[in-house]
Design a protein around this motif. Structure first.
Motif, PDB file in Angstrom:
ATOM      1  N   ASN A  17     -10.461   0.734  -1.889  1.00 41.78           N
ATOM      2  CA  ASN A  17     -11.097   2.051  -1.740  1.00 41.78           C
ATOM      3  C   ASN A  17     -11.104   2.581  -0.308  1.00 41.78           C
ATOM      4  O   ASN A  17     -11.890   3.481   0.012  1.00 41.78           O
ATOM      5  N   LEU A  18     -10.248   2.031   0.554  1.00 40.93           N
ATOM      6  CA  LEU A  18     -10.146   2.508   1.922  1.00 40.93           C
ATOM      7  C   LEU A  18      -8.678   2.789   2.248  1.00 40.93           C
ATOM      8  O   LEU A  18      -7.779   2.129   1.724  1.00 40.93           O
ATOM      9  N   ALA A  19      -8.451   3.769   3.109  1.00 42.22           N
ATOM     10  CA  ALA A  19      -7.077   4.167   3.441  1.00 42.22           C
ATOM     11  C   ALA A  19      -6.470   3.179   4.432  1.00 42.22           C
ATOM     12  O   ALA A  19      -7.003   2.973   5.526  1.00 42.22           O
ATOM     13  N   SER A  20      -5.360   2.575   4.060  1.00 42.76           N
ATOM     14  CA  SER A  20      -4.636   1.650   4.931  1.00 42.76           C
ATOM     15  C   SER A  20      -3.165   2.014   4.912  1.00 42.76           C
ATOM     16  O   SER A  20      -2.674   2.656   3.975  1.00 42.76           O
ATOM     17  N   VAL A  21      -2.439   1.585   5.943  1.00 42.96           N
ATOM     18  CA  VAL A  21      -1.004   1.860   5.988  1.00 42.96           C
ATOM     19  C   VAL A  21      -0.282   1.076   4.895  1.00 42.96           C
ATOM     20  O   VAL A  21       0.574   1.613   4.186  1.00 42.96           O
ATOM     21  N   GLN A  22      -0.631  -0.182   4.734  1.00 46.82           N
ATOM     22  CA  GLN A  22      -0.024  -0.991   3.687  1.00 46.82           C
ATOM     23  C   GLN A  22      -0.253  -0.348   2.318  1.00 46.82           C
ATOM     24  O   GLN A  22       0.680  -0.227   1.514  1.00 46.82           O
ATOM     25  N   GLY A  23      -1.464   0.083   2.058  1.00 50.25           N
ATOM     26  CA  GLY A  23      -1.774   0.711   0.783  1.00 50.25           C
ATOM     27  C   GLY A  23      -0.979   1.983   0.559  1.00 50.25           C
ATOM     28  O   GLY A  23      -0.525   2.260  -0.563  1.00 50.25           O
ATOM     29  N   ALA A  24      -0.808   2.783   1.606  1.00 49.52           N
ATOM     30  CA  ALA A  24      -0.053   4.032   1.475  1.00 49.52           C
ATOM     31  C   ALA A  24       1.393   3.752   1.086  1.00 49.52           C
ATOM     32  O   ALA A  24       1.968   4.421   0.203  1.00 49.52           O
ATOM     33  N   ILE A  25       2.008   2.747   1.719  1.00 48.53           N
ATOM     34  CA  ILE A  25       3.415   2.444   1.429  1.00 48.53           C
ATOM     35  C   ILE A  25       3.558   1.803   0.052  1.00 48.53           C
ATOM     36  O   ILE A  25       4.485   2.122  -0.707  1.00 48.53           O
ATOM     37  N   GLU A  26       2.637   0.922  -0.307  1.00 44.61           N
ATOM     38  CA  GLU A  26       2.703   0.300  -1.635  1.00 44.61           C
ATOM     39  C   GLU A  26       2.523   1.332  -2.740  1.00 44.61           C
ATOM     40  O   GLU A  26       3.161   1.247  -3.800  1.00 44.61           O
ATOM     41  N   THR A  27       1.669   2.327  -2.509  1.00 44.76           N
ATOM     42  CA  THR A  27       1.501   3.400  -3.488  1.00 44.76           C
ATOM     43  C   THR A  27       2.791   4.199  -3.626  1.00 44.76           C
ATOM     44  O   THR A  27       3.214   4.556  -4.742  1.00 44.76           O
ATOM     45  N   ALA A  28       3.449   4.479  -2.496  1.00 42.60           N
ATOM     46  CA  ALA A  28       4.719   5.198  -2.546  1.00 42.60           C
ATOM     47  C   ALA A  28       5.778   4.386  -3.289  1.00 42.60           C
ATOM     48  O   ALA A  28       6.554   4.934  -4.090  1.00 42.60           O
TER      49      ALA A  28
END
Length: 264
Positions: free
Chosen positions: A23-34
């Protein structure tokens, strides 16, 4: 599965850091979502360095595994499309061997830290530098920095929450230079090692800034290092001036033919 190396640039301000957090914005999370929008399944990527909240990257490296044999340029373009409007960009993509690991294959990591030395508030550089109002003595700072190069027990310059097994690290290089820019005088710290302790670079810079300002001497830094005590460290500087600038590998995947095809 096909393995790809990704070279990544990002502005760290909106993120809690590299590492994925619920539930927090991270760079890893952004790329994995993409990635999940390209291949609809869970994705886990690994990076060369886990940068903290507010820390930027000029050339972070991560690797991902894909079911489809993507042409590197197409994968790069597709990821950048799905990363918008977040301040994250894939600047290069290359096919990599199955045993390539962004973290464990790395030979050296290079960090850049930028201090802006001027009295007027930062405008264009706001959020991208640590601003100090006083002039700094570069020669004194470099004299102190030289004492930190080599293999040492860096307990003094290690966060109390650092999870590394040992505080002993080898610092390959710590160079300090003055750069005149249209926005004012910047002091750049070029820091290189195979690996770093948590907050090690920011602890170095915060301590060396005190030397440059005249509050500490190089001898004080030598005593702090020898103390092997976190309480002996100078102030830890803020994160916004810190950049992961480069990662070196024995066989750089971005120098291969596959990487060249990922360009425009």
């Amino acid at each position: 599965m096909y393995r790809y190396a990704l070279k990544i640039e990002y502005h760290g301000a909106p993120f809690v850091g590299w590492q994925r957090q619920v539930n927090l914005a991270s760079v890893q999370g952004a790329i994995e979502t993409a990635l999940s929008r390209l291949e609809k399944r869970p994705h886990t990527i690994a990076a060369a360095g886990r940068t903290d909240a507010g820390v930027h990257a000029l050339a972070q490296v991560a690797h991902c595994d894909m079911e489809r044999d993507w042409e590197p340029f197409r994968l790069c373009e597709a990821l950048n499309y799905h990363l918008k409007p977040q301040p994250v960009a894939i600047t290069a993509c290359a096919r990599a061997p199955a045993d390539f690991h962004a973290r464990f294959s790395a030979l050296q990591r290079r960090y850049l830290f930028r201090i802006l030395s001027r009295r007027a508030p930062a405008t264009h550089q706001d959020g991208l530098v640590w601003q100090v109002k006083q002039a700094l003595d570069i020669d004194a700072m470099q004299q102190a920095a030289d004492l930190l190069v080599g293999q040492h027990d860096f307990t003094t310059f290690r966060s109390t929450i650092c999870q590394a097994e040992s505080p002993v690290k080898t610092l390959d290089h710590l160079g300090i230079s003055r750069v005149e820019t249209p926005g004012g005088t910047e002091i750049h710290f070029d820091v290189r090692a195979r690996s770093f302790l948590h907050n090690q670079v920011r602890s170095f810079v915060g301590t060396l800034e005190r030397v440059g300002a005249g509050s500490w001497t190089p001898e004080d830094v030598a005593k702090a290092l020898a103390a092997r005590n976190r309480a002996a460290c100078g102030p830890v500087c803020p994160p916004q001036g810190l950049y992961l600038a480069d990662v070196t590998y024995p066989d750089d995947p971005f120098q291969s033919d596959a990487a060249e095809r990922s360009g425009p």
